[in-house]
Motif scaffolding. Structure first.
Motif, PDB file in Angstrom:
ATOM      1  N   SER A 140       0.846  -1.190   0.000  1.00 14.55           N
ATOM      2  CA  SER A 140       0.000   0.000   0.000  1.00 14.55           C
ATOM      3  C   SER A 140       0.881   1.239   0.000  1.00 14.55           C
ATOM      4  N   GLY A 141       0.254   2.373  -0.268  1.00 15.41           N
ATOM      5  CA  GLY A 141       0.995   3.629  -0.312  1.00 15.41           C
ATOM      6  C   GLY A 141       0.395   4.667   0.603  1.00 15.41           C
ATOM      7  N   ALA A 142       0.772   5.916   0.389  1.00 12.33           N
ATOM      8  CA  ALA A 142       0.314   6.992   1.262  1.00 12.33           C
ATOM      9  C   ALA A 142      -1.186   7.222   1.164  1.00 12.33           C
ATOM     10  N   SER A 143      -1.776   6.944   0.004  1.00 10.02           N
ATOM     11  CA  SER A 143      -3.197   7.227  -0.191  1.00 10.02           C
ATOM     12  C   SER A 143      -4.108   6.100   0.278  1.00 10.02           C
ATOM     13  N   ASN A 144      -3.548   4.930   0.593  1.00 12.67           N
ATOM     14  CA  ASN A 144      -4.349   3.817   1.128  1.00 12.67           C
ATOM     15  C   ASN A 144      -3.557   3.112   2.226  1.00 12.67           C
ATOM     16  N   LYS A 159      18.274  -2.612   2.144  1.00 12.26           N
ATOM     17  CA  LYS A 159      18.709  -1.230   2.369  1.00 12.26           C
ATOM     18  C   LYS A 159      17.535  -0.262   2.437  1.00 12.26           C
ATOM     19  N   ASN A 160      17.591   0.611   3.473  1.00 13.11           N
ATOM     20  CA  ASN A 160      16.577   1.658   3.671  1.00 13.11           C
ATOM     21  C   ASN A 160      15.159   1.094   3.755  1.00 13.11           C
ATOM     22  N   THR A 161      15.052  -0.085   4.323  1.00  8.34           N
ATOM     23  CA  THR A 161      13.758  -0.719   4.568  1.00  8.34           C
ATOM     24  C   THR A 161      13.641  -0.964   6.065  1.00  8.34           C
ATOM     25  N   PHE A 162      12.445  -0.707   6.617  1.00  3.94           N
ATOM     26  CA  PHE A 162      12.280  -0.765   8.072  1.00  3.94           C
ATOM     27  C   PHE A 162      11.031  -1.567   8.437  1.00  3.94           C
ATOM     28  N   VAL A 178       0.324  -4.270  14.735  1.00 10.16           N
ATOM     29  CA  VAL A 178       0.744  -4.598  13.380  1.00 10.16           C
ATOM     30  C   VAL A 178       2.261  -4.590  13.274  1.00 10.16           C
ATOM     31  N   VAL A 179       2.770  -5.520  12.489  1.00 13.16           N
ATOM     32  CA  VAL A 179       4.166  -5.525  12.047  1.00 13.16           C
ATOM     33  C   VAL A 179       4.125  -5.164  10.568  1.00 13.16           C
ATOM     34  N   ASP A 180       4.574  -3.963  10.229  1.00  8.51           N
ATOM     35  CA  ASP A 180       4.507  -3.516   8.838  1.00  8.51           C
ATOM     36  C   ASP A 180       5.920  -3.291   8.312  1.00  8.51           C
ATOM     37  N   VAL A 181       6.026  -3.148   7.007  1.00  9.63           N
ATOM     38  CA  VAL A 181       7.321  -2.912   6.358  1.00  9.63           C
ATOM     39  C   VAL A 181       7.241  -1.575   5.632  1.00  9.63           C
ATOM     40  N   PHE A 182       8.223  -0.706   5.893  1.00 10.66           N
ATOM     41  CA  PHE A 182       8.216   0.643   5.329  1.00 10.66           C
ATOM     42  C   PHE A 182       9.457   0.861   4.475  1.00 10.66           C
ATOM     43  N   GLU A 188       8.566   7.832  -3.027  1.00  6.23           N
ATOM     44  CA  GLU A 188       7.210   7.760  -2.496  1.00  6.23           C
ATOM     45  C   GLU A 188       7.172   6.716  -1.376  1.00  6.23           C
ATOM     46  N   PRO A 189       6.565   7.047  -0.213  1.00  2.00           N
ATOM     47  CA  PRO A 189       6.495   6.065   0.882  1.00  2.00           C
ATOM     48  C   PRO A 189       5.618   4.878   0.517  1.00  2.00           C
ATOM     49  N   LYS A 190       6.102   3.699   0.856  1.00  2.00           N
ATOM     50  CA  LYS A 190       5.378   2.461   0.605  1.00  2.00           C
ATOM     51  C   LYS A 190       5.348   1.618   1.876  1.00  2.00           C
ATOM     52  N   PHE A 191       4.302   0.792   1.975  1.00  2.00           N
ATOM     53  CA  PHE A 191       4.148  -0.090   3.121  1.00  2.00           C
ATOM     54  C   PHE A 191       3.826  -1.495   2.620  1.00  2.00           C
ATOM     55  N   GLY A 192       4.426  -2.484   3.279  1.00  2.00           N
ATOM     56  CA  GLY A 192       4.155  -3.866   2.931  1.00  2.00           C
ATOM     57  C   GLY A 192       5.168  -4.424   1.954  1.00  2.00           C
ATOM     58  N   MET A 193       5.767  -5.552   2.326  1.00  2.00           N
ATOM     59  CA  MET A 193       6.744  -6.219   1.465  1.00  2.00           C
ATOM     60  C   MET A 193       6.769  -7.687   1.883  1.00  2.00           C
ATOM     61  N   PRO A 194       6.825  -8.618   0.939  1.00  2.00           N
ATOM     62  CA  PRO A 194       6.725 -10.044   1.293  1.00  2.00           C
ATOM     63  C   PRO A 194       8.026 -10.604   1.895  1.00  2.00           C
ATOM     64  N   ILE A 195       8.399 -10.093   3.054  1.00  2.00           N
ATOM     65  CA  ILE A 195       9.609 -10.572   3.734  1.00  2.00           C
ATOM     66  C   ILE A 195       9.286 -11.178   5.092  1.00  2.00           C
ATOM     67  N   ILE A 196       7.982 -11.348   5.394  1.00  2.00           N
ATOM     68  CA  ILE A 196       7.557 -11.998   6.632  1.00  2.00           C
ATOM     69  C   ILE A 196       7.125 -13.413   6.271  1.00  2.00           C
TER      70      ILE A 196
END
Length: 289
Positions: A140-144, A159-162, A178-182, A188-196
């Protein structure tokens, strides 16, 4: 004589710079005072419409404050009713907060401030009202944005992922963490990445739902590089899936960092003395249950 003239010019320029700097800091301080006043109104107001109107002013003044070039060095000490996290990349700041409504539902708000070419770029996060299990399988992004009050940011590996740990409330009977990925994609800010990783299944984020009246712990164990959390389960088999009737068991699970992924490990023994200390600021209830 020339050196004296140059010395005087340097002093004049230095004084001018200090005056501009002081003026800029004073302006941020004045805006911070306005944020404090309107934030207080979101707690004291007796109606939802008044709370949300006050929060509109909070959003406007916060946006203005963090757009100032001096804001990265400003402590914002009066903004204790917000969660403010400075990421370890030293150029990104996350500001999140909530407004609790009369029915105990939560409105969640956020800003991402990033230094780009030395200047702050502010992006507002718009909380999505759609909360389904699909959130664990999507970016997801800033708008959702899946709104949350973040209380810890952990370098995720890439790198540069939190990894962000956050509380997001839910309804009168249940809360969520929640455990999220940023990360950023094209600035552009993004959230969620398939690393869990859950066995053979990948998650973009993990969401835990539990009764609102219990303490669910979700903390980072730095020593062992793992995110430790309480295991919850239904109090009776017929309550499976009805999280208002769940309780904490005596077991703990964790996401352990391995090769830029976070792998689910069950039945861990927590060793962190700081457990249950790190919590986001949650706005006080507007009426007693």
């Amino acid at each position: 004589m020339l050196s004296g003239f140059l010395h005087s010019r340097v002093l004049i320029l230095l004084c001018s710079f200090l005056l501009v700097l002081r003026s800029s800091i004073a302006q941020i301080g004045a805006v911070e005072d306005s944020v404090f006043v309107y934030r207080s109104l979101t707690f004291k107001a007796k109606t939802d419409s008044t709370r949300l109107a006050a929060n509109d002013s909070v959003r406007a003044f916060l946006f203005r404050a963090f757009q100032d070039e001096k804001s990265f060095d400003y402590p914002f000490g009066k903004l204790k009713a917000f969660s403010i996290i400075n990421l370890s990349d030293r150029k990104t700041r996350l500001i999140t907060w909530n407004v609790e409504l009369g029915d105990y539902s939560q409105k969640l708000y956020g800003l991402v401030v990033q230094k780009q070419k030395g200047k702050p770029v502010v992006t507002e996060l718009i909380n999505s009202e759609k909360v389904t299990t699909d959130w664990e399988r999507k970016t997801s992004g800033a708008s959702n944005w899946l709104g949350a009050l973040y209380y810890e940011a952990i370098p995720a590996g890439p790198k540069n992922t939190f990894i962000l740990l956050g509380w997001r409330g839910n309804d009168r009977l249940t809360s969520q963490k929640v455990v999220d990925v940023f990360y950023f994609e094209n600035n552009e800010p993004k959230f969620g990445m398939p690393i869990i990783q859950h066995g053979k299944n990948e998650k973009y984020r993990a969401i835990f739902t539990y009764p609102a009246d219990i303490k669910f712990s979700l903390e980072y164990d730095r020593k062992n590089k793992q995110i430790v959390f309480d295991r919850v389960g239904p109090t009776k088999p017929q309550y499976a899936g009805n999280y208002a009737f769940y309780s904490i068991t005596s077991d703990f699970d964790a996401y352990k960092s391995e090769n830029n992924r976070w792998i689910l490990v069950q039945d861990v023994k927590p060793t962190m003395p700081e457990r249950e200390i790190k919590k986001p600021f949650i706005a006080p209830g507007v009426r007693k249950p």
